[in-house]
Design an enzyme around this catalytic site. Structure first.
Site, PDB file in Angstrom:
ATOM      1  N   CYS A 119       0.806  -1.223   0.000  1.00 39.30           N
ATOM      2  CA  CYS A 119       0.000   0.000   0.000  1.00 39.30           C
ATOM      3  C   CYS A 119       0.837   1.270   0.000  1.00 39.30           C
ATOM      4  O   CYS A 119       0.317   2.355  -0.273  1.00 39.30           O
ATOM      5  CB  CYS A 119      -0.956  -0.006   1.189  1.00 39.30           C
ATOM      6  SG  CYS A 119      -2.145  -1.375   1.147  1.00 39.30           S
ATOM      7  N   HIS A 261      -3.273   7.213   1.775  1.00 40.34           N
ATOM      8  CA  HIS A 261      -3.689   5.891   1.320  1.00 40.34           C
ATOM      9  C   HIS A 261      -5.079   5.599   1.873  1.00 40.34           C
ATOM     10  O   HIS A 261      -5.341   5.777   3.061  1.00 40.34           O
ATOM     11  CB  HIS A 261      -2.681   4.844   1.791  1.00 40.34           C
ATOM     12  CG  HIS A 261      -3.192   3.445   1.687  1.00 40.34           C
ATOM     13  ND1 HIS A 261      -3.660   2.916   0.501  1.00 40.34           N
ATOM     14  CD2 HIS A 261      -3.329   2.461   2.634  1.00 40.34           C
ATOM     15  CE1 HIS A 261      -4.056   1.672   0.713  1.00 40.34           C
ATOM     16  NE2 HIS A 261      -3.870   1.376   1.990  1.00 40.34           N
ATOM     17  N   ASN A 291     -10.184  -0.198  -0.360  1.00 46.79           N
ATOM     18  CA  ASN A 291      -8.718  -0.142  -0.357  1.00 46.79           C
ATOM     19  C   ASN A 291      -8.195  -0.829  -1.613  1.00 46.79           C
ATOM     20  O   ASN A 291      -8.239  -2.056  -1.719  1.00 46.79           O
ATOM     21  CB  ASN A 291      -8.202  -0.832   0.906  1.00 46.79           C
ATOM     22  CG  ASN A 291      -6.689  -0.821   1.018  1.00 46.79           C
ATOM     23  OD1 ASN A 291      -5.979  -0.506   0.063  1.00 46.79           O
ATOM     24  ND2 ASN A 291      -6.175  -1.188   2.178  1.00 46.79           N
TER      25      ASN A 291
END
Length: 335
Positions: A119, A261, A291
């Site tokens: 990520c 993020h 996500n």
């Protein structure tokens, strides 16, 4: 790659692009599979739905479509692109997906390779690419973040299956000898905490030749300690951004947009509160996409540019964080 231009001192941002699959998986549909509800998921994560790849929507294809729209916004001749860096943890080809994207784009003059940092991947790729450009070896680059984590989710695990979606985003970056719109950056890794979030290999022993063990390659589903990851993010992300502000002599008041993020809306809000950045300056699209790992930051930026929220010369504070554990921050001026 040809000669080195020692006059290149910085980078400018020329375009953005993104792509998400058409297939939508809502919280209501997930609740038909596992014991959860739309209200439970939304209140704890901020996510209402996510995009899921169908046949044809692999990382190669998603990354290509995101890169193409970034190149179109930049109005570049594809032959002038000389570097392509793909941040992904889920390549369509384990040996690397960037070369396939290079071929599909027709970017015959570009070096292309993958970078894996989960990520944090897009931010790490952005910083790495910028250093190549500042070094004078390359002039025009495409940085892509693309992931297909839906293929590695345990859809019987309600703690993790609610979180992830698929997608891609990209930025077009150009070297310049006049200024540097990557104002500053920082990166960190703590492998001691790597077990909090991982996607480990799973090797099954095959008997192919007597007395020789052969291990077939495969991966277990995503494994996550959600509580520890949350505590890590709300502690470390404000710290690294505050240090970056001090290093670059900026204050949070001078930031136009906070782009984090997209892991969890509570994390975004907590970091913004710690930095005293108003909620209206925190860009978020995880309600629609969940996500998407390395794709989240460029996907948010592209949508904000195309909706005329991010404008020329806006100051963007951004941070990626996740598996590794790795995290980083960058302060950029758009344009």
């Amino acid at each position: 790659m040809e000669g080195i231009d020692f006059n290149q001192i910085g980078v400018s941002f020329k375009g953005s692009g993104s792509y998400v699959p058409d297939q939508i998986l809502t919280n209501q549909k997930i609740s038909q599979k596992v014991d959860t509800s739309n209200e439970w998921i939304k209140s704890r994560t901020g996510i209402s739905e996510r995009r899921i790849s169908s046949l044809g929507d692999n990382v190669n294809e998603m990354g290509y479509k995101a890169a193409l729209t970034a190149i179109e916004m930049a109005n570049w001749d594809i032959k002038t692109v000389d570097l392509i860096v793909l941040a992904t943890s889920t390549p369509h080809d384990l040996f690397g997906s960037a070369p396939s994207i290079q071929a599909k784009l027709g970017a015959a003059n570009a070096v292309a390779f993958d970078l894996t940092a989960a990520c944090s991947g897009f931010l790490f790729a952005l910083i790495t690419t910028s250093q190549f450009l500042k070094g004078g070896s390359f002039k025009r680059a495409i940085v892509i973040g693309a992931d297909q984590l839906s293929s590695f989710v345990d859809w019987n695990d309600r703690r993790s299956c609610i979180l992830f979606g698929d997608g891609a985003g990209a930025l077009a970056i150009e070297a310049t000898n006049q200024f540097d719109n990557l104002i500053g950056f920082d990166m960190r890794t703590d492998g001691e905490r790597g077990s909090f979030l991982n996607l480990p290999s799973k090797n099954n022993k095959d008997l192919i030749i007597d007395n020789i063990d052969f291990l077939s390659g495969a991966f277990s589903p995503i494994q996550m300690n959600g509580q520890e990851v949350y505590k890590f993010a709300v502690r470390e992300v404000p710290i690294i951004l505050e240090k970056l502000f001090n290093k670059t002599h900026y204050t949070s008041d001078e930031v136009d947009w906070l782009v984090l993020h997209q892991a969890n809306q509570r994390i975004l809000d907590s970091v913004g509160d710690r930095l005293k950045i108003p909620r209206e300056k925190i860009l978020s699209n995880l309600e629609k996409y969940g996500n998407t790992s390395a794709a989240t930051i460029p996907l948010v930026i592209d949508e904000a540019i195309r909706s005329n929220r991010i404008k020329q010369n806006d100051i963007i504070a951004t941070s990626g964080f996740g598996a590794g554990l790795s995290w980083g921050a960058a302060l950029i001026k758009w344009g």
